[in-house]
Design a protein around this motif. Structure first.
Motif, PDB file in Angstrom:
ATOM      1  N   THR A 195       0.850  -1.191   0.000  1.00 23.94           N
ATOM      2  CA  THR A 195       0.000   0.000   0.000  1.00 23.94           C
ATOM      3  C   THR A 195       0.889   1.246   0.000  1.00 23.94           C
ATOM      4  N   LYS A 196       0.356   2.300  -0.586  1.00 27.02           N
ATOM      5  CA  LYS A 196       1.083   3.560  -0.601  1.00 27.02           C
ATOM      6  C   LYS A 196       1.061   4.198   0.782  1.00 27.02           C
ATOM      7  N   ASP A 197       2.131   4.880   1.112  1.00 26.30           N
ATOM      8  CA  ASP A 197       2.193   5.602   2.383  1.00 26.30           C
ATOM      9  C   ASP A 197       1.385   6.891   2.221  1.00 26.30           C
ATOM     10  N   GLU A 198       0.074   6.766   2.366  1.00 24.85           N
ATOM     11  CA  GLU A 198      -0.839   7.851   2.036  1.00 24.85           C
ATOM     12  C   GLU A 198      -1.649   8.262   3.264  1.00 24.85           C
ATOM     13  N   LEU A 199      -1.813   9.555   3.459  1.00 18.89           N
ATOM     14  CA  LEU A 199      -2.616  10.080   4.555  1.00 18.89           C
ATOM     15  C   LEU A 199      -3.724  10.944   3.960  1.00 18.89           C
ATOM     16  N   ILE A 200      -4.963  10.598   4.255  1.00 20.03           N
ATOM     17  CA  ILE A 200      -6.119  11.312   3.718  1.00 20.03           C
ATOM     18  C   ILE A 200      -6.757  12.128   4.829  1.00 20.03           C
ATOM     19  N   VAL A 201      -6.975  13.415   4.586  1.00 21.86           N
ATOM     20  CA  VAL A 201      -7.628  14.299   5.545  1.00 21.86           C
ATOM     21  C   VAL A 201      -9.076  14.497   5.125  1.00 21.86           C
ATOM     22  N   LEU A 202      -9.992  14.280   6.076  1.00 23.30           N
ATOM     23  CA  LEU A 202     -11.424  14.423   5.802  1.00 23.30           C
ATOM     24  C   LEU A 202     -12.022  15.508   6.678  1.00 23.30           C
ATOM     25  N   LEU A 203     -12.869  16.324   6.073  1.00 23.10           N
ATOM     26  CA  LEU A 203     -13.584  17.384   6.777  1.00 23.10           C
ATOM     27  C   LEU A 203     -15.069  17.023   6.865  1.00 23.10           C
ATOM     28  N   PRO A 204     -15.889  17.840   7.566  1.00 25.67           N
ATOM     29  CA  PRO A 204     -17.319  17.514   7.690  1.00 25.67           C
ATOM     30  C   PRO A 204     -17.991  17.266   6.338  1.00 25.67           C
ATOM     31  N   ASN A 205     -18.859  16.238   6.318  1.00 26.21           N
ATOM     32  CA  ASN A 205     -19.610  15.834   5.124  1.00 26.21           C
ATOM     33  C   ASN A 205     -18.727  15.265   4.017  1.00 26.21           C
ATOM     34  N   GLN A 206     -17.529  14.844   4.399  1.00 26.38           N
ATOM     35  CA  GLN A 206     -16.660  14.137   3.472  1.00 26.38           C
ATOM     36  C   GLN A 206     -16.505  12.687   3.948  1.00 26.38           C
ATOM     37  N   ALA A 207     -16.069  11.836   3.041  1.00 28.34           N
ATOM     38  CA  ALA A 207     -15.947  10.424   3.381  1.00 28.34           C
ATOM     39  C   ALA A 207     -14.777   9.806   2.633  1.00 28.34           C
ATOM     40  N   LEU A 208     -14.398   8.625   3.087  1.00 32.15           N
ATOM     41  CA  LEU A 208     -13.341   7.860   2.443  1.00 32.15           C
ATOM     42  C   LEU A 208     -13.816   6.421   2.297  1.00 32.15           C
ATOM     43  N   ARG A 209     -13.623   5.874   1.110  1.00 31.94           N
ATOM     44  CA  ARG A 209     -13.943   4.464   0.874  1.00 31.94           C
ATOM     45  C   ARG A 209     -12.648   3.732   0.539  1.00 31.94           C
ATOM     46  N   PHE A 210     -12.277   2.802   1.392  1.00 35.31           N
ATOM     47  CA  PHE A 210     -11.087   1.995   1.162  1.00 35.31           C
ATOM     48  C   PHE A 210     -11.515   0.699   0.485  1.00 35.31           C
ATOM     49  N   VAL A 211     -11.027   0.466  -0.727  1.00 30.50           N
ATOM     50  CA  VAL A 211     -11.398  -0.715  -1.505  1.00 30.50           C
ATOM     51  C   VAL A 211     -10.397  -1.818  -1.213  1.00 30.50           C
ATOM     52  N   ARG A 212     -10.879  -2.895  -0.599  1.00 35.19           N
ATOM     53  CA  ARG A 212      -9.974  -3.963  -0.175  1.00 35.19           C
ATOM     54  C   ARG A 212      -9.342  -4.711  -1.347  1.00 35.19           C
ATOM     55  N   LYS A 213     -10.074  -4.829  -2.440  1.00 32.27           N
ATOM     56  CA  LYS A 213      -9.600  -5.634  -3.554  1.00 32.27           C
ATOM     57  C   LYS A 213      -8.260  -5.154  -4.079  1.00 32.27           C
ATOM     58  N   ASN A 214      -8.114  -3.844  -4.210  1.00 30.19           N
ATOM     59  CA  ASN A 214      -6.842  -3.314  -4.736  1.00 30.19           C
ATOM     60  C   ASN A 214      -6.146  -2.373  -3.756  1.00 30.19           C
ATOM     61  N   LEU A 215      -6.625  -2.357  -2.497  1.00 31.49           N
ATOM     62  CA  LEU A 215      -6.011  -1.544  -1.442  1.00 31.49           C
ATOM     63  C   LEU A 215      -5.904  -0.075  -1.840  1.00 31.49           C
ATOM     64  N   SER A 216      -6.987   0.472  -2.378  1.00 31.87           N
ATOM     65  CA  SER A 216      -6.967   1.859  -2.840  1.00 31.87           C
ATOM     66  C   SER A 216      -7.928   2.726  -2.032  1.00 31.87           C
ATOM     67  N   PHE A 217      -7.624   4.023  -1.986  1.00 39.25           N
ATOM     68  CA  PHE A 217      -8.452   4.999  -1.290  1.00 39.25           C
ATOM     69  C   PHE A 217      -9.285   5.788  -2.287  1.00 39.25           C
ATOM     70  N   ASN A 218     -10.552   6.000  -1.952  1.00 41.89           N
ATOM     71  CA  ASN A 218     -11.419   6.820  -2.787  1.00 41.89           C
ATOM     72  C   ASN A 218     -12.054   7.890  -1.903  1.00 41.89           C
ATOM     73  N   LYS A 219     -11.572   9.121  -2.027  1.00 46.75           N
ATOM     74  CA  LYS A 219     -12.083  10.218  -1.208  1.00 46.75           C
ATOM     75  C   LYS A 219     -13.352  10.790  -1.833  1.00 46.75           C
ATOM     76  N   ILE A 220     -14.357  11.010  -1.004  1.00 48.36           N
ATOM     77  CA  ILE A 220     -15.644  11.548  -1.457  1.00 48.36           C
ATOM     78  C   ILE A 220     -15.825  12.914  -0.794  1.00 48.36           C
ATOM     79  N   THR A 221     -15.793  13.975  -1.580  1.00 49.57           N
ATOM     80  CA  THR A 221     -15.801  15.329  -1.024  1.00 49.57           C
ATOM     81  C   THR A 221     -17.194  15.818  -0.642  1.00 49.57           C
ATOM     82  N   ASP A 222     -18.228  15.142  -1.116  1.00 45.38           N
ATOM     83  CA  ASP A 222     -19.603  15.510  -0.770  1.00 45.38           C
ATOM     84  C   ASP A 222     -20.427  14.234  -0.663  1.00 45.38           C
ATOM     85  N   ILE A 223     -20.744  13.835   0.569  1.00 49.37           N
ATOM     86  CA  ILE A 223     -21.428  12.550   0.768  1.00 49.37           C
ATOM     87  C   ILE A 223     -22.833  12.553   0.187  1.00 49.37           C
TER      88      ILE A 223
END
Length: 371
Positions: free
Chosen positions: A250-278
Motif C-alpha cells: 500500500t502507498k504511504d498515504e494520509l487522507i484528511v477528511l472534513l465535515p460531510n466528506q468520506a473515504l472508501r477503502f477498496v480492499r480488492k486493490n487496497l486503494s483509497f477513494n475520497k468523497i468530497t460531498d457525501i
C-alpha cells in the motif's frame, strides 16, 4: 428495482447484490420480503435461491461433512413435511429433486469452500489484509471487548468520556482506562464515534486495514469483515485516515477528511477513494442514520424536546420527571459532544439539583426542576 420481476432462475437472484444483502445481513432496503410475499410461486423460487446462497456462505472453519449432511437432511425434512398433504403421485418427483438438490448443493459447497480458500490465500499473500483478531493480538494492553448481538444499536462509554454507538453484528475492543499519550480502540463492524477532545492524547480507531486518527470530533466507520469496502464518514471536525502500517503493498498515504466528506477503502486493490460531498454518493446517502442527520443546536427549546431529540439520535430511552421539568427551556449547543457530555451540559444548565444515571441504553434524569 422492477427488473427483478423478470427473474426466473436461481442464478438471477444470486447475482443480485441487494438480494445477497437481504439474505446474509437482513438489509431489506429494497423491500425483498414484501415483494416476495406478493406471489406464492415467486416465494418458492426466492426460498430456493435463499437456501443456495446460505449454503454457499457456510464458514469453512466450522464445516464438517456430517454437519453438511445433517443440515441438508433437516432442510429436506421440512420440505417433505410441507408436502405430506399432497398427492402420492408427486412423491417420486420430490425424491428425484431431493437427489438432484443434494448433489447440486454439495457441489456448490465444495466450489465455494475452494474459492474461499483460494481467495484467503491470495489475499494473505498479496495484500496481507488484516482481520480484527490479528489487530487485537498486536495490542499488548489488556482490552475489554463488547459485542452487539442485539438488533438495536448500543451505547458504549469509554473512560475518557468518548461514546460509541455500536451497530448490530459489530464489536469494539478498548482498554478499560486509557494510559500513555494515545487512545486506541479496535472496531469490527460499524460504529458512530463522538470523541472527547484531548489534543495531548490523539484517538485512534483501528478497523481492519485502515487507521483513523482524531483529536475530538464525530464520525462513522463501517468495517465489516465480509464486505468489500471500509468506509469513514465525517460529521464534525477533522479526521486523518491512513492504511495500517502492517499492510504490505500500500502507498504511504494520509487522507484528511472534513465535515460531510468520506473515504472508501477498496480492499480488492487496497486503494483509497475520497468523497468530497457525501450527498452525491447514493450508497452513503442511503445509509445515513438519525444521529448523523439530527442537529443539536437549541435556542429556547423545552427540555423535554431536547431529550426527545437525544432519544431519536442514539435510540436510547430517557426517563425524567416530566411534571418538574415541563416549564424548563434551554438554549445550548450540544454539537460535537459525546453523549455523556451532552447529558452533563443539560444537567448543569438545569441546576445543581439535577443529575443523570446511565445504564446501557437506559438513562434516568434526577431533578427537582430548573432554576
Amino acid at each position: 428495482m422492477q427488473h427483478r420481476n423478470n427473474y426466473t432462475e436461481i442464478e438471477h437472484f444470486l447475482a443480485d447484490e441487494s438480494f445477497r444483502l437481504w439474505v446474509c445481513f437482513k438489509d431489506d432496503q429494497q423491500e425483498w420480503e414484501e415483494w416476495t410475499l406478493e406471489n406464492s410461486s415467486r416465494a418458492k423460487l426466492v426460498e430456493e435461491a435463499r437456501l443456495w446462497l446460505l449454503a454457499m456462505k457456510v464458514p469453512a472453519d466450522n464445516l464438517a461433512a456430517d454437519d453438511v449432511q445433517h443440515a441438508l437432511e433437516a432442510t429436506w425434512g421440512k420440505i417433505e413435511r410441507a408436502e405430506e398433504n399432497k398427492k402420492d403421485t408427486e412423491k417420486p418427483v420430490l425424491k428425484f429433486l431431493r437427489k438432484k438438490w443434494f448433489n447440486g448443493v454439495a457441489a456448490v459447497l465444495i466450489l465455494s469452500l475452494l474459492s474461499g480458500w483460494l481467495y484467503n490465500q491470495s489475499t494473505s499473500s498479496e495484500n496481507s489484509a488484516l482481520s480484527y483478531s490479528e489487530l487485537i493480538n498486536e495490542n499488548e494492553e489488556g482490552l475489554v471487548e463488547q459485542t452487539n448481538n442485539s438488533d438495536k444499536p448500543q451505547i458504549i462509554t469509554l473512560s475518557d468520556g468518548s461514546s460509541v454507538l455500536l451497530q448490530p453484528n459489530s464489536k469494539l475492543s478498548y482498554p478499560k482506562i486509557f494510559v500513555g499519550n494515545e487512545r486506541k480502540v479496535y472496531l469490527s463492524g460499524e460504529g458512530f464515534f463522538e470523541i472527547s477532545k484531548d489534543p495531548k492524547k490523539p484517538f485512534f480507531v483501528f478497523a481492519n486495514e485502515i487507521v483513523t486518527k482524531v483529536v475530538g470530533t464525530s464520525f462513522k466507520i463501517k468495517a465489516y469483515a465480509n464486505q468489500p469496502n471500509v468506509e469513514v464518514v465525517v460529521r464534525t471536525g477533522k479526521v486523518k485516515v491512513r492504511s495500517n502500517e502492517l499492510i504490505s503493498n500500500t502507498k504511504d498515504e494520509l487522507i484528511v477528511l472534513l465535515p460531510n466528506q468520506a473515504l472508501r477503502f477498496v480492499r480488492k486493490n487496497l486503494s483509497f477513494n475520497k468523497i468530497t460531498d457525501i450527498t452525491q454518493d447514493e450508497s452513503l446517502s442511503r445509509s445515513t442514520s438519525n444521529i448523523e442527520q439530527l442537529g443539536f443546536e437549541f435556542t429556547d427549546i423545552p427540555v423535554a424536546q431536547i431529550f426527545k431529540t437525544i432519544e431519536q439520535a442514539y435510540l436510547v430511552k430517557i426517563d425524567f420527571p416530566q411534571s418538574k421539568l415541563k416549564d424548563c427551556y434551554l438554549t445550548t449547543s450540544l454539537s460535537d459532544q459525546p453523549l455523556p457530555e451532552k447529558l452533563k451540559i443539560i444537567c448543569k444548565s438545569l441546576g445543581n439539583n439535577t443529575s443523570y444515571e446511565m445504564n446501557g441504553n437506559q438513562i434516568i434524569i434526577i431533578s427537582d426542576g430548573c432554576n
